[in-house]
Scaffold this active site. Sequence first.
Site, mmCIF file in Angstrom:
data_model
loop_
_atom_site.group_PDB
_atom_site.id
_atom_site.type_symbol
_atom_site.label_atom_id
_atom_site.label_comp_id
_atom_site.label_asym_id
_atom_site.label_seq_id
_atom_site.Cartn_x
_atom_site.Cartn_y
_atom_site.Cartn_z
ATOM 1 N N LYS A 175 -9.790 23.319 45.002
ATOM 2 C CA LYS A 175 -9.182 22.341 44.085
ATOM 3 C C LYS A 175 -8.612 21.205 44.916
ATOM 4 C CE LYS A 175 -7.818 22.293 39.555
ATOM 5 N NZ LYS A 175 -8.355 22.961 38.392
ATOM 6 N N GLY A 221 1.106 20.890 24.441
ATOM 7 C CA GLY A 221 0.275 19.890 25.105
ATOM 8 C C GLY A 221 -0.966 19.670 24.269
ATOM 9 N N GLY A 241 -3.524 17.277 24.916
ATOM 10 C CA GLY A 241 -4.329 16.309 25.668
ATOM 11 C C GLY A 241 -5.807 16.536 25.432
ATOM 12 N N ASN A 242 -6.602 16.286 26.474
ATOM 13 C CA ASN A 242 -8.071 16.318 26.338
ATOM 14 C C ASN A 242 -8.596 17.644 25.811
ATOM 15 O OD1 ASN A 242 -8.618 13.703 27.289
ATOM 16 N ND2 ASN A 242 -8.207 14.388 29.375
ATOM 17 N N ALA A 249 -6.751 20.332 24.464
ATOM 18 C CA ALA A 249 -6.113 20.859 23.256
ATOM 19 C C ALA A 249 -6.426 20.034 22.004
ATOM 20 C CB ALA A 249 -4.612 20.964 23.462
HETATM 21 N N1 LIG Z 1 -9.987 19.629 31.271
HETATM 22 C C1 LIG Z 1 -10.596 20.805 31.461
HETATM 23 O O1 LIG Z 1 -11.794 20.948 31.220
HETATM 24 C C2 LIG Z 1 -9.805 21.974 31.925
HETATM 25 C C3 LIG Z 1 -8.422 21.971 31.903
HETATM 26 N N2 LIG Z 1 -7.734 23.080 32.273
HETATM 27 C C4 LIG Z 1 -6.283 23.088 32.233
HETATM 28 O O2 LIG Z 1 -5.848 22.873 30.896
HETATM 29 C C5 LIG Z 1 -4.638 22.128 30.881
HETATM 30 C C6 LIG Z 1 -4.821 20.858 30.064
HETATM 31 O O3 LIG Z 1 -5.850 20.072 30.633
HETATM 32 P P1 LIG Z 1 -6.279 18.670 30.000
HETATM 33 O O4 LIG Z 1 -6.259 18.755 28.536
HETATM 34 O O5 LIG Z 1 -7.530 18.286 30.693
HETATM 35 O O6 LIG Z 1 -5.125 17.745 30.507
HETATM 36 P P2 LIG Z 1 -4.457 16.492 29.786
HETATM 37 O O7 LIG Z 1 -3.683 15.780 30.830
HETATM 38 O O8 LIG Z 1 -5.463 15.718 29.013
HETATM 39 O O9 LIG Z 1 -3.483 17.188 28.741
HETATM 40 C C7 LIG Z 1 -2.292 17.799 29.087
HETATM 41 C C8 LIG Z 1 -1.256 17.356 28.055
HETATM 42 O O10 LIG Z 1 -0.067 18.071 28.294
HETATM 43 C C9 LIG Z 1 1.030 17.191 28.070
HETATM 44 N N3 LIG Z 1 2.209 17.717 28.746
HETATM 45 C C10 LIG Z 1 2.518 17.702 30.070
HETATM 46 N N4 LIG Z 1 3.697 18.301 30.275
HETATM 47 C C11 LIG Z 1 4.139 18.725 29.063
HETATM 48 C C12 LIG Z 1 5.303 19.421 28.617
HETATM 49 N N5 LIG Z 1 6.241 19.804 29.453
HETATM 50 N N6 LIG Z 1 5.416 19.690 27.295
HETATM 51 C C13 LIG Z 1 4.455 19.307 26.425
HETATM 52 N N7 LIG Z 1 3.346 18.632 26.785
HETATM 53 C C14 LIG Z 1 3.188 18.351 28.083
HETATM 54 C C15 LIG Z 1 0.544 15.862 28.598
HETATM 55 O O11 LIG Z 1 1.283 14.788 28.066
HETATM 56 C C16 LIG Z 1 -0.919 15.869 28.137
HETATM 57 O O12 LIG Z 1 -1.084 15.275 26.865
HETATM 58 C C17 LIG Z 1 -4.294 21.895 32.366
HETATM 59 O O13 LIG Z 1 -3.463 22.916 32.824
HETATM 60 C C18 LIG Z 1 -5.653 21.992 33.052
HETATM 61 O O14 LIG Z 1 -5.551 22.332 34.424
HETATM 62 C C19 LIG Z 1 -8.358 24.236 32.649
HETATM 63 C C20 LIG Z 1 -9.708 24.297 32.674
HETATM 64 C C21 LIG Z 1 -10.542 23.159 32.386
HETATM 65 C C1 LIG Z 2 -12.238 21.281 34.802
HETATM 66 C C2 LIG Z 2 -13.213 21.946 35.614
HETATM 67 C C3 LIG Z 2 -14.488 21.312 35.553
HETATM 68 C C4 LIG Z 2 -12.902 22.755 36.753
HETATM 69 C C5 LIG Z 2 -11.485 23.097 37.014
HETATM 70 O O1 LIG Z 2 -10.889 22.541 37.900
HETATM 71 C C6 LIG Z 2 -10.814 24.094 36.184
HETATM 72 O O2 LIG Z 2 -11.463 24.856 35.470
HETATM 73 O O3 LIG Z 2 -9.574 24.161 36.254
#
Ligand SMILES: NC(=O)C1=CN([C@@H]2O[C@H](COP(=O)(O)OP(=O)(O)OC[C@H]3O[C@@H](n4cnc5c(N)ncnc54)[C@H](O)[C@@H]3O)[C@@H](O)[C@H]2O)C=CC1
Ligand SMILES: CC(C)CC(=O)C(=O)O
Length: 367
Positions: free
Chosen positions: A80, A180, A182-183, A185
Amino acid sequence: MEIFKYMEKYDYEQLVFCQDKESGLKAIIAIHDTTLGPALGGTRMWMYESEEAAIEDALRLARGMTYKNAAAGLNLGGGKTVIIGDPRKDKNEAMFRAFGRFIQGLNGRYITAEDVGTTVADMDIIYEETDYVTGISPAFGSSGNPSPVTAYGVYRGMKAAAKEAFGSDSLEGKVIAVQGVGNVAYNLCRHLHEEGAKLIVTDINKEAVQRVVEEFGAKAVDPNDIYGVDCDIFAPCALGGIINDETIPQLKAKVIAGAANNQLREARHGDIIHEMGIVYAPDYVINAGGVINVADELYGYNRERAMKKVEQIYNNIEKVFEIAKRDNIPTYKAADRLAEERIEKMRKSRSQFLQNGQHILSRRRNR
Ligand SMILES: NC(=O)C1=CN([C@@H]2O[C@H](COP(=O)(O)OP(=O)(O)OC[C@H]3O[C@@H](n4cnc5c(N)ncnc54)[C@H](O)[C@@H]3O)[C@@H](O)[C@H]2O)C=CC1
Ligand SMILES: CC(C)CC(=O)C(=O)O
């Protein structure tokens, strides 16, 4: 933090510090284990409180990727990157080009993709400098943004967890608290809403909350209140470490199933929720959809093939519950067992000698 001590404790292979003054790049690439293949894991851009916090995050996330890739059946190791900075203000093209050159320098030991704070557009810039990047634009024949696929995998895994806890995998009428939006959720909420679940959501980003309130009829609560809401399922989808001594006593959910990486602050928190009778779907098993999808690019991306593997997350979660019951252990330990057994088997089979062009024998032949 004593870095070598920490690396030795969890058997990390490599930690790479990348600095480029012109662009402001400060990146840390952590490679945990490459027994199964090159390390694949995303790049997170975040405003860390300290360099130590960034190093720790990179290391923890990299180790999580080793387990995630192994449990998902991928022939990939775990790594990572974290980039220190504000993704809304500090990004520039030169930064991601410089980062791409650093990845190229690792000669395929590490392959990157998106994570919190990075986008498909960032991956496209990295691709200008290296082939060792996935999650690039579909225009290049690639898989694009992994988040919707991660969300689908979480949705499938959540159904398997619901079956374990409630006897049926239907989420209709279930109250689901999502931390959360974001992308990942946002897309998860869409699946849950379509199945008739009732959503309670929170985010520190008010616009993100507004979107799911308007589109999916979600009820919004303050970020600190999400743990204690009356719900059937808690879905952590923000950052890690949120299952801890402060939050556990507030939980009312019977199931924890969400996208966030490293949800347990410490392993012992997995024991506590197990004793409380909460059904926990281990984070790196349920959130593997994104990495499964981007990993398919390495074979020449085929969405149908990738989605078939993502569907397996339902079965993988069931398998974890089976191991947990068979061995009378918490589910987080059962998931570790699943991943470790696979890595160990491959380590043993790879110990047989293979003439690969790097051995002294090939140099003798070319003399
Ligand atoms: N994007 C992906 O394909 C993958 C993401 N993940 C994990 O899933 C989680 C979310 O990822 P994404 O949706 O891509 O990220 P993102 O950055 O789009 O969404 C995360 C959201 O959480 C919010 N947030 C941060 N701190 C907070 C708090 N204390 N209370 C409430 N909301 C809060 C942010 O404002 C943001 O909207 C991360 O932990 C990421 O590592 C895991 C596997 C794959
Ligand atoms: C978002 C992925 C493509 C890989 C990753 O870093 C994860 O699953 O946390």
